[in-house]
Design a protein around this motif. Structure first.
Motif, PDB file in Angstrom:
ATOM      1  N   MET A 124      -7.441  88.624  27.969  1.00  0.00           N
ATOM      2  CA  MET A 124      -6.638  89.262  29.017  1.00  0.00           C
ATOM      3  C   MET A 124      -5.324  89.676  28.387  1.00  0.00           C
ATOM      4  O   MET A 124      -4.670  88.857  27.720  1.00  0.00           O
ATOM      5  CB  MET A 124      -6.397  88.284  30.164  1.00  0.00           C
ATOM      6  N   PRO A 125      -4.915  90.924  28.527  1.00  0.00           N
ATOM      7  CA  PRO A 125      -3.628  91.347  27.966  1.00  0.00           C
ATOM      8  C   PRO A 125      -2.491  90.452  28.460  1.00  0.00           C
ATOM      9  O   PRO A 125      -2.360  90.176  29.649  1.00  0.00           O
ATOM     10  CB  PRO A 125      -3.463  92.782  28.490  1.00  0.00           C
ATOM     11  N   GLY A 126      -1.678  89.981  27.519  1.00  0.00           N
ATOM     12  CA  GLY A 126      -0.572  89.113  27.860  1.00  0.00           C
ATOM     13  C   GLY A 126      -0.924  87.642  27.840  1.00  0.00           C
ATOM     14  O   GLY A 126      -0.061  86.789  28.091  1.00  0.00           O
ATOM     15  N   TYR A 127      -2.183  87.328  27.498  1.00  0.00           N
ATOM     16  CA  TYR A 127      -2.633  85.934  27.453  1.00  0.00           C
ATOM     17  C   TYR A 127      -3.380  85.682  26.147  1.00  0.00           C
ATOM     18  O   TYR A 127      -3.948  86.595  25.545  1.00  0.00           O
ATOM     19  CB  TYR A 127      -3.551  85.619  28.635  1.00  0.00           C
ATOM     20  N   ASP A 133      -3.852  80.748  28.581  1.00  0.00           N
ATOM     21  CA  ASP A 133      -2.409  80.487  28.482  1.00  0.00           C
ATOM     22  C   ASP A 133      -1.671  81.787  28.223  1.00  0.00           C
ATOM     23  O   ASP A 133      -2.115  82.617  27.419  1.00  0.00           O
ATOM     24  CB  ASP A 133      -2.124  79.510  27.339  1.00  0.00           C
ATOM     25  N   PRO A 134      -0.519  81.952  28.877  1.00  0.00           N
ATOM     26  CA  PRO A 134       0.282  83.160  28.600  1.00  0.00           C
ATOM     27  C   PRO A 134       0.720  83.194  27.144  1.00  0.00           C
ATOM     28  O   PRO A 134       0.964  82.157  26.527  1.00  0.00           O
ATOM     29  CB  PRO A 134       1.496  83.003  29.527  1.00  0.00           C
ATOM     30  N   GLU A 135       0.775  84.395  26.611  1.00  0.00           N
ATOM     31  CA  GLU A 135       1.270  84.550  25.241  1.00  0.00           C
ATOM     32  C   GLU A 135       2.771  84.295  25.225  1.00  0.00           C
ATOM     33  O   GLU A 135       3.507  84.781  26.085  1.00  0.00           O
ATOM     34  CB  GLU A 135       0.988  85.956  24.718  1.00  0.00           C
ATOM     35  N   VAL A 136       3.232  83.515  24.254  1.00  0.00           N
ATOM     36  CA  VAL A 136       4.656  83.254  24.065  1.00  0.00           C
ATOM     37  C   VAL A 136       4.998  83.657  22.645  1.00  0.00           C
ATOM     38  O   VAL A 136       4.389  83.180  21.685  1.00  0.00           O
ATOM     39  CB  VAL A 136       5.002  81.768  24.298  1.00  0.00           C
ATOM     40  N   SER A 137       5.936  84.556  22.512  1.00  0.00           N
ATOM     41  CA  SER A 137       6.278  85.055  21.177  1.00  0.00           C
ATOM     42  C   SER A 137       7.782  84.996  20.981  1.00  0.00           C
ATOM     43  O   SER A 137       8.561  85.081  21.929  1.00  0.00           O
ATOM     44  CB  SER A 137       5.791  86.498  20.991  1.00  0.00           C
ATOM     45  N   SER A 178      15.352  86.081  18.001  1.00  0.00           N
ATOM     46  CA  SER A 178      15.659  84.709  18.355  1.00  0.00           C
ATOM     47  C   SER A 178      15.392  84.456  19.833  1.00  0.00           C
ATOM     48  O   SER A 178      15.978  83.587  20.432  1.00  0.00           O
ATOM     49  CB  SER A 178      17.131  84.415  18.053  1.00  0.00           C
ATOM     50  N   VAL A 179      14.508  85.291  20.425  1.00  0.00           N
ATOM     51  CA  VAL A 179      14.258  85.187  21.860  1.00  0.00           C
ATOM     52  C   VAL A 179      12.869  84.616  22.099  1.00  0.00           C
ATOM     53  O   VAL A 179      11.880  85.159  21.617  1.00  0.00           O
ATOM     54  CB  VAL A 179      14.379  86.567  22.550  1.00  0.00           C
ATOM     55  N   LEU A 180      12.784  83.537  22.860  1.00  0.00           N
ATOM     56  CA  LEU A 180      11.504  82.978  23.273  1.00  0.00           C
ATOM     57  C   LEU A 180      11.120  83.660  24.576  1.00  0.00           C
ATOM     58  O   LEU A 180      11.817  83.511  25.577  1.00  0.00           O
ATOM     59  CB  LEU A 180      11.639  81.465  23.483  1.00  0.00           C
ATOM     60  N   GLN A 181      10.031  84.419  24.559  1.00  0.00           N
ATOM     61  CA  GLN A 181       9.762  85.295  25.688  1.00  0.00           C
ATOM     62  C   GLN A 181       8.299  85.229  26.097  1.00  0.00           C
ATOM     63  O   GLN A 181       7.407  85.305  25.267  1.00  0.00           O
ATOM     64  CB  GLN A 181      10.116  86.743  25.305  1.00  0.00           C
ATOM     65  N   ASN A 182       8.070  85.102  27.400  1.00  0.00           N
ATOM     66  CA  ASN A 182       6.734  85.284  27.980  1.00  0.00           C
ATOM     67  C   ASN A 182       6.564  86.778  28.209  1.00  0.00           C
ATOM     68  O   ASN A 182       7.307  87.375  28.991  1.00  0.00           O
ATOM     69  CB  ASN A 182       6.637  84.516  29.305  1.00  0.00           C
ATOM     70  N   VAL A 183       5.621  87.386  27.563  1.00  0.00           N
ATOM     71  CA  VAL A 183       5.528  88.846  27.568  1.00  0.00           C
ATOM     72  C   VAL A 183       5.231  89.409  28.952  1.00  0.00           C
ATOM     73  O   VAL A 183       5.474  90.572  29.214  1.00  0.00           O
ATOM     74  CB  VAL A 183       4.443  89.332  26.582  1.00  0.00           C
TER      75      VAL A 183
END
Length: 490
Positions: free
Chosen positions: A396-399, A420-424, A428-433
């Protein structure tokens, strides 16, 4: 008196001349030279045409006798809808060239409602001169109505499948007693083709073809079959080859299609004992290539596994044979529909974050084909051949994608995925896309907090939160589909 004698002699002369002429024409005698050179051909062609017209006229009357007319079929369908309203819905998917409604019957314990269940369709009378299918689909509808809650197979189908029946795709061709529709177009050559692009302009297609294409845009069918006549075999993709030659040309799901075709063939009275087709099944291109067919289009463009079923050696048998043909095909038609829940892999895709359904995608390693999950319930239904090991992947896009290996035996399997949602980390930013809609200032403040003196505390908090989520996933109850032997959640 003299005048009367002359008239009598003249009449006798004409009679003798006609007699001699007729004898000469039959035997090819001397009077032939007195006639135009093509006189015999004209007479013979004229007689042949009259005889052919008479035979066709008699054939049309005889062939149609005992079969439902289009008006009869419409009346029977509407009466069925009233009689079996608790498990059916009657609707039209469009109209033919001549304006005849293309009536469909939906059979389900919740007709018209969207459920996390597979959908199957049967289509009859694609070719106007192959009407057995339209009759057998009415037999099928009546049998399900009469046997629901009495027969286990009928109950299984009604309660776990949304079954759609289109008895006649080509009512105009049926009325005209010809293969094509009112425009003399073969509807099974009118769909977009993967090898040749003559049918790619949707506006130029026949109204019956457009109706089918729009139907599949509205309903996500898992599988289907069309009923034809003129042979006795279950036909599966591909129907054509890239070079138009005749040879076996399998699609990515060749094993699954062979499995489906064998279900129909082996449930039939005598299809599997065919001397022409091994096991009563055939790859379409190995039989004879065709292009613009509905079967290949379903698989490529609609995610629907379709078979082309030749259910009668005679295209238009005597109507007295219809009960026998129903008896021969009954279990095949029922078992093919039931196979949607009795075999294969089924499940739903969820988000680990909030548990909402994700309309993702299912692939199987080694098979170049993607099955799309439903938009509302994120349910998927993946047809696979039994008795084999598969690696199933959910995306699933974003996961983050997930995969698991299964061993698929004679029964079905329920396989749910929790993604699980992708976390990248970008810079220096921790972001849920998918979920972060922070502005620049908020992002900067978050970075300063994360990489400041609170980093160790935050890291420990993340570890504890992840552990609690894992426990939550393990404890989460997931509904098990009917007919499945076991449920797996990954």
């Amino acid at each position: 008196m003299f005048l009367k004698m002359n008239n009598l002699l003249f009449s006798l002369h004409l009679l003798l001349l006609a007699s001699s002429l007729s004898s000469s024409l039959a035997k090819g005698g001397a009077f032939q030279s007195l006639l135009p050179s093509d006189f015999n051909d004209r007479i013979n062609v004229s007689r042949a045409r009259r005889l052919l017209d008479e035979v066709e006229s008699r054939a049309r009357v005889d062939l149609a006798q005992g079969y439902m007319t289009n008006s009869d079929l419409e009346r029977v369908i509407k009466e069925f809808g009233q009689r079996c309203s608790n498990i059916s819905r009657i609707y039209s998917i469009g109209k033919s060239v001549n304006g005849v409604p293309l009536w469909a019957i939906e059979i389900s314990d919740k007709p018209g409602e969207e459920e996390p269940e597979p959908a199957f369709k049967y289509i009859g009378n694609v070719h106007g001169d192959e009407p057995v299918g339209r009759e057998l689909l009415i037999y099928l509808a009546n049998w399900l109505c009469h046997n629901y809650l009495k027969d286990p197979l009928a109950t299984l189908i009604v309660e776990n499948v949304h079954l759609h029946l289109l008895p006649s795709m080509n009512p105009d061709g049926f009325s005209l007693r010809k293969r094509g529709n009112a425009n003399n177009i073969d509807l099974n050559r009118d769909f977009p083709d993967q090898f040749f692009f003559a049918n790619n302009d949707e506006d130029s297609r026949q109204p019956e073809t457009k109706a089918i294409m729009n139907w599949l845009r509205d309903i996500q069918f898992t599988a289907s079959a069309t009923l034809h006549g003129g042979a006795l075999v279950a036909n599966y993709p591909w129907d054509g080859t890239i070079d138009k030659r005749t040879y076996y040309y399998g699609c990515p799901d060749d094993d699954a299609f062979r499995f489906m075709a064998s279900i129909y063939s082996h449930s039939h009275y005598n299809m599997s004992s065919s001397k022409e087709f091994i096991d009563g099944i055939t790859n379409g291109a190995a039989w004879y290539p065709l292009y613009g067919g509905m079967q290949d289009w379903n698989y490529i463009h609609a995610g629907c596994f379709e078979l082309t079923l030749e259910i009668s050696d005679n295209k238009w048998p005597n109507a007295a044979e219809l009960p026998i043909l129903w008896k021969y095909n009954k279990m095949s038609m029922l078992n093919l529909v039931a196979s949607l829940v009795k075999t294969g892999v089924h499940g739903r895709i969820y988000s680990s974050g909030d548990g909402r359904p994700l309309p993702g995608f299912i692939t199987v390693s080694g098979i170049n084909y993607t099955v799309r999950a439903g938009g509302t319930f994120a349910d998927y239904h993946r047809l696979l051949a039994a008795r084999d090991r598969y690696e199933v992947v959910a995306t699933m896009p974003g996961y983050k994608s997930k995969n698991t290996s299964i061993w698929l035996d004679e029964g079905a399997m329920t396989l749910d995925f929790v993604l699980d949602p992708e976390v990248s980390i970008k810079g220096s930013v921790l972001q849920n896309v998918y979920d972060c809609n922070c502005d620049s200032k908020s992002k900067l403040e978050f970075v300063q907090f994360l990489w400041g003196s609170h980093f160790e505390v935050f890291f420990i908090f993340i570890v504890i939160l992840g552990f609690l989520c894992l426990l939550f996933q393990r404890r989460k109850k997931v509904k098990q589909s009917t007919g499945a032997k076991r449920t797996v959640v990954v």
